[in-house]
Design a protein around this motif. Structure first.
Motif, PDB file in Angstrom:
ATOM      1  N   PRO A  29     -38.203  32.521  96.345  1.00  0.00           N
ATOM      2  CA  PRO A  29     -36.806  32.194  96.655  1.00  0.00           C
ATOM      3  C   PRO A  29     -36.542  32.292  98.146  1.00  0.00           C
ATOM      4  O   PRO A  29     -37.242  32.987  98.870  1.00  0.00           O
ATOM      5  CB  PRO A  29     -36.025  33.267  95.891  1.00  0.00           C
ATOM      6  N   GLN A  35     -32.983  32.448  99.251  1.00  0.00           N
ATOM      7  CA  GLN A  35     -31.617  32.869  99.523  1.00  0.00           C
ATOM      8  C   GLN A  35     -31.633  33.952 100.605  1.00  0.00           C
ATOM      9  O   GLN A  35     -32.602  34.697 100.750  1.00  0.00           O
ATOM     10  CB  GLN A  35     -30.940  33.409  98.261  1.00  0.00           C
ATOM     11  N   ARG A  41     -30.666  22.794  93.007  1.00  0.00           N
ATOM     12  CA  ARG A  41     -29.337  22.276  92.715  1.00  0.00           C
ATOM     13  C   ARG A  41     -28.739  21.775  94.026  1.00  0.00           C
ATOM     14  O   ARG A  41     -29.390  21.811  95.066  1.00  0.00           O
ATOM     15  CB  ARG A  41     -28.450  23.381  92.117  1.00  0.00           C
ATOM     16  N   ASN A  72     -26.735  23.142  95.944  1.00  0.00           N
ATOM     17  CA  ASN A  72     -26.556  24.182  96.965  1.00  0.00           C
ATOM     18  C   ASN A  72     -27.717  25.159  97.014  1.00  0.00           C
ATOM     19  O   ASN A  72     -27.565  26.268  97.504  1.00  0.00           O
ATOM     20  CB  ASN A  72     -25.263  24.954  96.689  1.00  0.00           C
ATOM     21  N   LEU A  73     -28.883  24.754  96.527  1.00  0.00           N
ATOM     22  CA  LEU A  73     -29.978  25.717  96.434  1.00  0.00           C
ATOM     23  C   LEU A  73     -31.331  25.016  96.573  1.00  0.00           C
ATOM     24  O   LEU A  73     -31.550  23.938  96.006  1.00  0.00           O
ATOM     25  CB  LEU A  73     -29.914  26.438  95.079  1.00  0.00           C
ATOM     26  N   THR A  74     -32.210  25.631  97.357  1.00  0.00           N
ATOM     27  CA  THR A  74     -33.604  25.188  97.425  1.00  0.00           C
ATOM     28  C   THR A  74     -34.502  26.378  97.101  1.00  0.00           C
ATOM     29  O   THR A  74     -34.056  27.519  97.009  1.00  0.00           O
ATOM     30  CB  THR A  74     -33.969  24.651  98.825  1.00  0.00           C
ATOM     31  N   ARG A  75     -35.765  26.103  96.932  1.00  0.00           N
ATOM     32  CA  ARG A  75     -36.752  27.155  96.693  1.00  0.00           C
ATOM     33  C   ARG A  75     -38.047  26.769  97.392  1.00  0.00           C
ATOM     34  O   ARG A  75     -38.371  25.582  97.524  1.00  0.00           O
ATOM     35  CB  ARG A  75     -36.981  27.353  95.194  1.00  0.00           C
ATOM     36  N   ASN A 123     -28.244  20.683  99.843  1.00  0.00           N
ATOM     37  CA  ASN A 123     -28.936  21.955  99.641  1.00  0.00           C
ATOM     38  C   ASN A 123     -29.660  22.454 100.888  1.00  0.00           C
ATOM     39  O   ASN A 123     -29.764  23.666 101.104  1.00  0.00           O
ATOM     40  CB  ASN A 123     -29.905  21.856  98.449  1.00  0.00           C
ATOM     41  N   THR A 175     -27.289  24.267 103.156  1.00  0.00           N
ATOM     42  CA  THR A 175     -26.906  25.590 102.667  1.00  0.00           C
ATOM     43  C   THR A 175     -27.727  26.691 103.329  1.00  0.00           C
ATOM     44  O   THR A 175     -27.207  27.760 103.663  1.00  0.00           O
ATOM     45  CB  THR A 175     -27.079  25.666 101.139  1.00  0.00           C
ATOM     46  N   VAL A 176     -29.030  26.435 103.518  1.00  0.00           N
ATOM     47  CA  VAL A 176     -29.896  27.446 104.129  1.00  0.00           C
ATOM     48  C   VAL A 176     -30.078  27.244 105.627  1.00  0.00           C
ATOM     49  O   VAL A 176     -30.748  28.035 106.303  1.00  0.00           O
ATOM     50  CB  VAL A 176     -31.282  27.477 103.442  1.00  0.00           C
ATOM     51  N   TYR A 217     -28.904  21.815  87.237  1.00  0.00           N
ATOM     52  CA  TYR A 217     -30.352  21.840  87.399  1.00  0.00           C
ATOM     53  C   TYR A 217     -30.865  20.405  87.489  1.00  0.00           C
ATOM     54  O   TYR A 217     -30.366  19.512  86.803  1.00  0.00           O
ATOM     55  CB  TYR A 217     -31.021  22.545  86.225  1.00  0.00           C
TER      56      TYR A 217
END
Length: 396
Positions: free
Chosen positions: A91, A93, A114, A116-119, A262, A265-266, A317
């Protein structure tokens, strides 16, 4: 489309690095079938004409106990270069930083989960000096397909509803924590640090892959560390002493994978350092730090790979298309935008990707004329971009 190594050698600009002060430069422009201009040197006699030096790595040989890596092109110990890599879901975050062991990764993927999210999905072949890797988190089915193209042992901890069928099949060698839906977990390969060991972090962000437990788990599961006989490497690397400079390509010193979506977001970004020939990777306004090595993450090649995706449920997702080609898309066989932006040596080359020969064959990267792109030896960072956000890529 014609995809020849010879065409690449003609199409790209290269720098041949010699030993000592008599290094010679060979330069060609990206025009149809240009002839390289070579700095004048004394003409050898016919009997003394040497064989031309290879411009790309076409085969691997063992020299003094070392072999060139499938993942970086660099010389590594034979035991490392002939061992299948592990692919670890990590992750990114802000709450879980800093990462532990990430500068040991040879290839790093950043994958949308998603809006607003990456990995991160990191491939490690050299991990013997690490006691743990992580934190580690759950996986998606499209991440598993990336692991398959590298013949990697896939490692994750967390619920993976959409990946369970794939993970539970005999198609994937996986080391999974005992979460819902995993038929055969390998819990001995994971460790959760105590609050005292990592104060201020929640339980999820204290979850790691334990390297000793991993080795025992692979043995217990009966997985082989040898590459499959049908394995094909993903990257075409410049040969020793050769630099893929792409002199006629546009310069790109700063890379922003997404000003919206996404990646925004980071705060993901890359900055090219001309003194090192590498790209520094930033998240949340800072260079990404490895807690284990004390170093920040630097890579030699960056790929922004646009991938067709759709939301698959009310949670947002995604499902991402990891297979196909522009030709198949034009025929209506697959969906998708297969464009790429390839960055190396401070330059950007636009092209496309394709993956058409099955799950165990890799995606490959080409310039706009269909020539396979040559990567400089070293680490590579691949950002997969949801096609929805492709217009927000920025570089300068």
């Amino acid at each position: 489309m014609k995809k020849s190594i010879l065409a690449v050698v003609i199409a790209m600009s290269i720098l041949v690095v010699g030993c000592g002060d008599d290094a010679s430069e060979v330069s060609s422009s990206v025009q149809p079938a240009p002839q390289p201009t070579v700095l004048a040197t004394p003409s050898p006699t016919p009997e003394a004409t040497p064989e031309p030096e290879p411009q790309v790595i076409t085969e691997r040989v063992v020299k003094d106990g070392k072999i060139q890596s499938y993942l970086t092109g660099e010389w590594v110990d034979e035991a490392i270069g002939t061992r299948r890599p592990i692919a670890v879901s990590i992750p990114n975050q802000k709450s879980c930083l800093p990462h532990y062991g990430i500068t040991n990764a040879s290839v790093i993927y950043q994958i949308p989960l998603r809006d607003n999210l990456t990995r991160l999905f990191c491939l490690f072949e050299d991990f013997d000096d690490l006691d743990r890797i992580g934190p580690t988190r759950s996986i998606r089915d499209y991440m598993v397909y990336i692991g398959l193209e590298h013949d990697a042992i896939v490692c994750h901890w967390g619920q993976a509803w959409y990946a369970n069928d794939l993970l539970n099949s005999d198609r994937v060698d996986n080391i999974s924590q005992g979460t819902a839906g995993i038929k055969t977990p390998t819990s001995s390969a994971f460790v959760r640090l105590t609050k005292e060991q990592r104060p201020g972090y929640n339980g999820t962000d204290r979850a790691y892959l334990d390297v000793k437990g991993l080795m025992k788990g692979v043995e217990k599961r009966g997985y082989s560390w040898d590459y499959d006989d049908t394995f094909e490497p993903k990257f075409l690397f410049a040969a020793d002493g050769v630099r893929a400079t792409y002199d006629d390509a546009e310069s790109a010193i700063v890379i922003v994978p997404g000003e919206k979506g996404n990646y925004n977001t980071v705060g993901a970004r890359f900055e090219y350092d001309e003194t090192t020939g590498k790209y520094d990777y930033y998240e949340y306004g800072k260079k990404l730090l490895d807690e284990h090595s004390g170093q920040t993450l630097q890579v030699d090649n960056v790929v922004l790979q646009i991938v067709y995706a759709q939301e698959r449920d009310d949670h947002g997702y995604l499902i991402m298309e990891e297979h196909g080609s522009p030709e198949l898309a034009a025929q209506g066989v697959c969906n998708g935008d297969f464009k790429i932006y390839f960055f190396t040596n401070g330059k950007v080359i636009e092209g496309y990707w394709e993956r058409v020969n099955g799950d165990d064959k890799p995606a490959r990267y080409y310039d706009a004329d269909g020539n396979e792109l040559v990567f400089n030896q070293g680490k590579t960072f691949v950002c997969q971009i949801w096609h929805k956000w492709a217009d927000y890529i920025k570089y300068e």
